[in-house]
Write a protein that holds these residues in place. Structure first.
Motif, PDB file in Angstrom:
ATOM      1  N   GLU A 151       0.833  -1.220   0.000  1.00 20.93           N
ATOM      2  CA  GLU A 151       0.000   0.000   0.000  1.00 20.93           C
ATOM      3  C   GLU A 151       0.861   1.261   0.000  1.00 20.93           C
ATOM      4  O   GLU A 151       0.496   2.271  -0.609  1.00 20.93           O
ATOM      5  CB  GLU A 151      -0.918   0.036   1.246  1.00 20.93           C
ATOM      6  CG  GLU A 151      -1.873  -1.131   1.384  1.00 20.93           C
ATOM      7  CD  GLU A 151      -1.273  -2.364   2.047  1.00 20.93           C
ATOM      8  OE1 GLU A 151      -2.011  -3.340   2.232  1.00 20.93           O
ATOM      9  OE2 GLU A 151      -0.059  -2.367   2.363  1.00 20.93           O
ATOM     10  N   ARG A 152       2.022   1.200   0.693  1.00 27.58           N
ATOM     11  CA  ARG A 152       2.914   2.370   0.718  1.00 27.58           C
ATOM     12  C   ARG A 152       3.516   2.611  -0.666  1.00 27.58           C
ATOM     13  O   ARG A 152       3.685   3.759  -1.086  1.00 27.58           O
ATOM     14  CB  ARG A 152       4.070   2.161   1.725  1.00 27.58           C
ATOM     15  CG  ARG A 152       3.766   2.454   3.146  1.00 27.58           C
ATOM     16  CD  ARG A 152       3.193   3.835   3.372  1.00 27.58           C
ATOM     17  NE  ARG A 152       4.165   4.909   3.464  1.00 27.58           N
ATOM     18  CZ  ARG A 152       3.974   6.122   2.962  1.00 27.58           C
ATOM     19  NH1 ARG A 152       2.882   6.408   2.282  1.00 27.58           N
ATOM     20  NH2 ARG A 152       4.866   7.072   3.111  1.00 27.58           N
ATOM     21  N   ILE A 153       3.820   1.526  -1.364  1.00 25.68           N
ATOM     22  CA  ILE A 153       4.348   1.657  -2.734  1.00 25.68           C
ATOM     23  C   ILE A 153       3.303   2.351  -3.597  1.00 25.68           C
ATOM     24  O   ILE A 153       3.616   3.279  -4.364  1.00 25.68           O
ATOM     25  CB  ILE A 153       4.733   0.262  -3.316  1.00 25.68           C
ATOM     26  CG1 ILE A 153       5.824  -0.421  -2.464  1.00 25.68           C
ATOM     27  CG2 ILE A 153       5.149   0.377  -4.786  1.00 25.68           C
ATOM     28  CD1 ILE A 153       7.184   0.256  -2.449  1.00 25.68           C
ATOM     29  N   GLU A 154       2.067   1.914  -3.446  1.00 28.03           N
ATOM     30  CA  GLU A 154       0.943   2.506  -4.210  1.00 28.03           C
ATOM     31  C   GLU A 154       0.851   4.011  -3.953  1.00 28.03           C
ATOM     32  O   GLU A 154       0.752   4.813  -4.886  1.00 28.03           O
ATOM     33  CB  GLU A 154      -0.353   1.809  -3.772  1.00 28.03           C
ATOM     34  CG  GLU A 154      -1.499   1.999  -4.729  1.00 28.03           C
ATOM     35  CD  GLU A 154      -2.652   1.052  -4.375  1.00 28.03           C
ATOM     36  OE1 GLU A 154      -3.379   0.673  -5.296  1.00 28.03           O
ATOM     37  OE2 GLU A 154      -2.814   0.702  -3.184  1.00 28.03           O
ATOM     38  N   GLN A 155       0.905   4.398  -2.662  1.00 26.96           N
ATOM     39  CA  GLN A 155       0.811   5.825  -2.307  1.00 26.96           C
ATOM     40  C   GLN A 155       1.996   6.609  -2.857  1.00 26.96           C
ATOM     41  O   GLN A 155       1.847   7.734  -3.340  1.00 26.96           O
ATOM     42  CB  GLN A 155       0.763   5.978  -0.778  1.00 26.96           C
ATOM     43  CG  GLN A 155      -0.521   5.477  -0.154  1.00 26.96           C
ATOM     44  CD  GLN A 155      -0.401   5.303   1.364  1.00 26.96           C
ATOM     45  OE1 GLN A 155       0.696   5.284   1.921  1.00 26.96           O
ATOM     46  NE2 GLN A 155      -1.533   5.182   2.037  1.00 26.96           N
ATOM     47  N   MET A 156       3.186   6.003  -2.794  1.00 18.77           N
ATOM     48  CA  MET A 156       4.395   6.705  -3.249  1.00 18.77           C
ATOM     49  C   MET A 156       4.447   6.851  -4.763  1.00 18.77           C
ATOM     50  O   MET A 156       4.931   7.856  -5.274  1.00 18.77           O
ATOM     51  CB  MET A 156       5.648   5.985  -2.736  1.00 18.77           C
ATOM     52  CG  MET A 156       5.873   6.187  -1.242  1.00 18.77           C
ATOM     53  SD  MET A 156       7.223   5.172  -0.599  1.00 18.77           S
ATOM     54  CE  MET A 156       7.397   5.846   1.058  1.00 18.77           C
ATOM     55  N   VAL A 157       3.942   5.847  -5.474  1.00 18.41           N
ATOM     56  CA  VAL A 157       3.880   5.947  -6.947  1.00 18.41           C
ATOM     57  C   VAL A 157       2.928   7.081  -7.328  1.00 18.41           C
ATOM     58  O   VAL A 157       3.241   7.919  -8.185  1.00 18.41           O
ATOM     59  CB  VAL A 157       3.435   4.602  -7.581  1.00 18.41           C
ATOM     60  CG1 VAL A 157       3.139   4.783  -9.067  1.00 18.41           C
ATOM     61  CG2 VAL A 157       4.517   3.539  -7.395  1.00 18.41           C
ATOM     62  N   ALA A 158       1.783   7.127  -6.651  1.00 23.07           N
ATOM     63  CA  ALA A 158       0.811   8.207  -6.913  1.00 23.07           C
ATOM     64  C   ALA A 158       1.411   9.562  -6.556  1.00 23.07           C
ATOM     65  O   ALA A 158       1.138  10.575  -7.215  1.00 23.07           O
ATOM     66  CB  ALA A 158      -0.457   7.962  -6.098  1.00 23.07           C
ATOM     67  N   GLY A 159       2.270   9.592  -5.524  1.00 22.32           N
ATOM     68  CA  GLY A 159       2.856  10.842  -5.055  1.00 22.32           C
ATOM     69  C   GLY A 159       4.035  11.346  -5.872  1.00 22.32           C
ATOM     70  O   GLY A 159       4.555  12.431  -5.614  1.00 22.32           O
ATOM     71  N   LEU A 160       4.485  10.554  -6.857  1.00 22.16           N
ATOM     72  CA  LEU A 160       5.621  10.980  -7.686  1.00 22.16           C
ATOM     73  C   LEU A 160       5.287  12.222  -8.505  1.00 22.16           C
ATOM     74  O   LEU A 160       6.155  13.047  -8.787  1.00 22.16           O
ATOM     75  CB  LEU A 160       6.053   9.852  -8.638  1.00 22.16           C
ATOM     76  CG  LEU A 160       6.784   8.661  -8.020  1.00 22.16           C
ATOM     77  CD1 LEU A 160       6.924   7.533  -9.032  1.00 22.16           C
ATOM     78  CD2 LEU A 160       8.161   9.064  -7.495  1.00 22.16           C
ATOM     79  N   GLY A 161       4.014  12.304  -8.902  1.00 22.51           N
ATOM     80  CA  GLY A 161       3.588  13.463  -9.692  1.00 22.51           C
ATOM     81  C   GLY A 161       4.229  13.514 -11.062  1.00 22.51           C
ATOM     82  O   GLY A 161       4.525  14.588 -11.587  1.00 22.51           O
ATOM     83  N   ILE A 162       4.480  12.344 -11.653  1.00 25.52           N
ATOM     84  CA  ILE A 162       5.105  12.276 -12.981  1.00 25.52           C
ATOM     85  C   ILE A 162       4.080  11.733 -13.975  1.00 25.52           C
ATOM     86  O   ILE A 162       3.370  10.768 -13.685  1.00 25.52           O
ATOM     87  CB  ILE A 162       6.338  11.339 -12.965  1.00 25.52           C
ATOM     88  CG1 ILE A 162       7.382  11.841 -11.964  1.00 25.52           C
ATOM     89  CG2 ILE A 162       6.952  11.201 -14.346  1.00 25.52           C
ATOM     90  CD1 ILE A 162       8.532  10.876 -11.736  1.00 25.52           C
ATOM     91  N   ASP A 163       3.992  12.378 -15.131  1.00 26.99           N
ATOM     92  CA  ASP A 163       3.100  11.874 -16.193  1.00 26.99           C
ATOM     93  C   ASP A 163       3.759  10.686 -16.887  1.00 26.99           C
ATOM     94  O   ASP A 163       4.989  10.527 -16.849  1.00 26.99           O
ATOM     95  CB  ASP A 163       2.839  12.980 -17.238  1.00 26.99           C
ATOM     96  CG  ASP A 163       2.134  14.174 -16.618  1.00 26.99           C
ATOM     97  OD1 ASP A 163       1.360  13.955 -15.663  1.00 26.99           O
ATOM     98  OD2 ASP A 163       2.396  15.317 -17.059  1.00 26.99           O
ATOM     99  N   ASP A 164       2.961   9.884 -17.534  1.00 23.57           N
ATOM    100  CA  ASP A 164       3.447   8.761 -18.364  1.00 23.57           C
ATOM    101  C   ASP A 164       4.305   7.767 -17.596  1.00 23.57           C
ATOM    102  O   ASP A 164       5.341   7.309 -18.098  1.00 23.57           O
ATOM    103  CB  ASP A 164       4.270   9.263 -19.584  1.00 23.57           C
ATOM    104  CG  ASP A 164       3.486  10.258 -20.420  1.00 23.57           C
ATOM    105  OD1 ASP A 164       2.267  10.068 -20.542  1.00 23.57           O
ATOM    106  OD2 ASP A 164       4.092  11.225 -20.918  1.00 23.57           O
ATOM    107  N   ILE A 165       3.936   7.438 -16.372  1.00 23.40           N
ATOM    108  CA  ILE A 165       4.657   6.373 -15.680  1.00 23.40           C
ATOM    109  C   ILE A 165       3.744   5.157 -15.602  1.00 23.40           C
ATOM    110  O   ILE A 165       2.522   5.282 -15.631  1.00 23.40           O
ATOM    111  CB  ILE A 165       5.145   6.784 -14.263  1.00 23.40           C
ATOM    112  CG1 ILE A 165       3.977   7.208 -13.369  1.00 23.40           C
ATOM    113  CG2 ILE A 165       6.211   7.834 -14.317  1.00 23.40           C
ATOM    114  CD1 ILE A 165       4.355   7.263 -11.911  1.00 23.40           C
TER     115      ILE A 165
END
Length: 325
Positions: A151-165
Motif C-alpha cells: 500500500e505504501r508503494i501505491e501511495q508513493m507511486v501516486a505521489g511521484l507526480g510524474i506523467d506517463d509512468i
C-alpha cells in the motif's frame, strides 16, 4: 548470458562432502578459500595440510586476488558508478547526488525515524528512468521484520507526480520480496538472490537495488549476551561481504537498515548508537543516522563517508512519500 561464478566444488580436490564442511565453516566462495590458511582448512575439512595448500593455490589462481591495480584503473572503474536519487534536493545534496552503486549505505535510527519509509521510496525511485533520478531497474528486498507494505508503494507511486509512468502493479511486479525468519535464512536469501539477479541481468529491468530491512534484527535476537558476540560478528561480517560481492557484480545500490541501542555511558549528546559494532561500521560505505525532529520533520545525518563531508538534511515523510520540507 552472465558468466557463471566459480563454485567451491570446481576447485581440484574438493568433493561434495569437503564442500559441505567448508560451507558449514563459513567458506562460501572461492575468494574466501583463497585467503584462508592451510592449517585452518585442514582442521575444518579433515584433509592433509598438503591437500589444503593445493586447494588454496587453485583458489588463488581462479579468484585472481593477488594482483595489484593502478589508481587509474580504479578511477576508470569509478566512472561506472551511478547515483540513485532520493528526489529530495537536500538529501541528494547530502549524499553527493544520491545513493551510490557498488557501495552499501546503512541507515540507522530509532523506531519511527523513517528507515522503512526511505527504503520503500528508493524501491520506487530505482524503477524510474535515469532522467528522473532512477536507474530503470528492479529491486531485491529482504524483509526481516515484516515491514514491507505494498500500500505504501501505491501511495508513493501516486505521489511521484510524474506523467506517463506505469501503473502501481508494474512497480510492485519489479520488487522481489523474501521474508527472512532467522539469521541463517537471511544469509541464504542473499546467496539465492544471486541467481535471480543473474536471471534479470539481460532484461529490461535488471536488479539495481538490494535492500535488507533490517540487517541486524535476527542477529540481535538470536545472539544475546556477550558470550555469543564473536560468533555473531563473524556471521555479520560474512553476510555483509556476500552483499558487497552482489552489488559489485551488478553495479547496484546496497541499502540496509539498522536498529539502535542506547549507550548509558554517554552523558552529553545523543546516546543512541547502531547495533553491529565495528563490523557493520567498517563494512558499510556510508552511514546515515535518521532521527525525528519538530513538526513531523525527519533529519538525516551523514555520519560516515569515504569522500563526503559530514552534514545534515531535513525531509518530510508524507502519505505521498519523501518530500522536501
Amino acid at each position: 548470458m552472465a558468466e557463471k561464478a566459480l563454485e567451491i566444488e570446481d576447485l581440484p580436490g574438493v568433493g561434495p562432502s569437503t564442500a559441505d564442511k567448508l560451507r558449514e565453516a563459513g567458506y562460501l566462495s572461492v575468494e574466501s578459500i583463497a585467503t584462508a590458511s592451510p592449517a585452518e582448512l585442514s582442521e575444518i575439512t579433515e584433509i592433509s595440510e598438503s591437500t589444503a595448500k593445493k586447494i588454496i593455490k587453485a583458489a588463488r589462481e581462479s579468484a585472481d586476488i593477488g594482483s595489484f591495480r593502478t589508481g587509474k584503473d580504479i578511477f576508470e572503474q569509478r566512472k561506472e558508478i551511478r547515483k540513485l536519487s532520493f528526489r529530495v534536493p537536500e538529501l541528494d545534496a547530502l549524499m553527493g547526488g544520491g545513493l551510490e552503486t557498488q557501495a552499501i549505505t546503512e541507515m540507522y535510527g530509532e523506531f519511527g525515524s523513517g528507515k522503512s519509509q526511505v527504503v520503500h521510496q528508493m524501491a520506487v525511485n530505482v524503477q524510474l528512468p535515469e532522467e528522473q533520478g532512477g536507474m530503470n531497474g528492479s529491486v531485491i528486498y529482504i524483509d526481516t521484520e515484516n515491514t514491507f507494505r505494498p500500500e505504501r508503494i501505491e501511495q508513493m507511486v501516486a505521489g511521484l507526480g510524474i506523467d506517463d509512468i506505469p501503473d502501481t502493479q508494474e512497480f510492485l511486479d519489479n520488487i522481489h520480496i523474501a521474508r527472512a525468519h532467522t539469521s541463517d535464512h537471511q544469509m541464504l536469501l542473499v546467496e539465492n538472490s544471486r541467481d535471480l539477479a543473474n536471471e534479470l541481468k539481460g532484461s529490461e529491468k535488471p536488479v539495481k537495488l538490494f535492500i535488507i530491512d533490517s540487517l541486524t534484527a535476527h542477529f540481535r535476537s538470536e545472539y544475546a549476551g556477550r558470550g555469543t558476540l564473536a560468533a555473531r560478528q563473524q556471521k555479520l561480517n560474512r553476510h555483509m561481504h556476500e552483499l558487497f560481492k552482489l552489488i559489485d557484480e551488478h553495479n547496484a545500490v546496497g541499502l540496509v537498515t539498522n536498529q539502535v541501542m542506547s549507550n548509558p555511558a554517554v552523558f552529553f549528546g545523543d546516546p543512541t548508537k547502531p547495533i553491529g559494532g565495528n563490523i557493520v561500521g567498517h563494512t558499510a560505505t556510508f552511514r546515515i543516522y535518521l532521527r525525528k525532529s519538530k513538526a513531523g520533520k525527519r533529519i538525516a545525518r551523514l555520519v560516515d563517508s569515504p569522500n563526503l563531508p559530514e552534514g545534515e538534511a531535513p525531509f518530510m515523510v508524507e502519505e505521498a512519500g519523501l518530500k522536501p520540507c
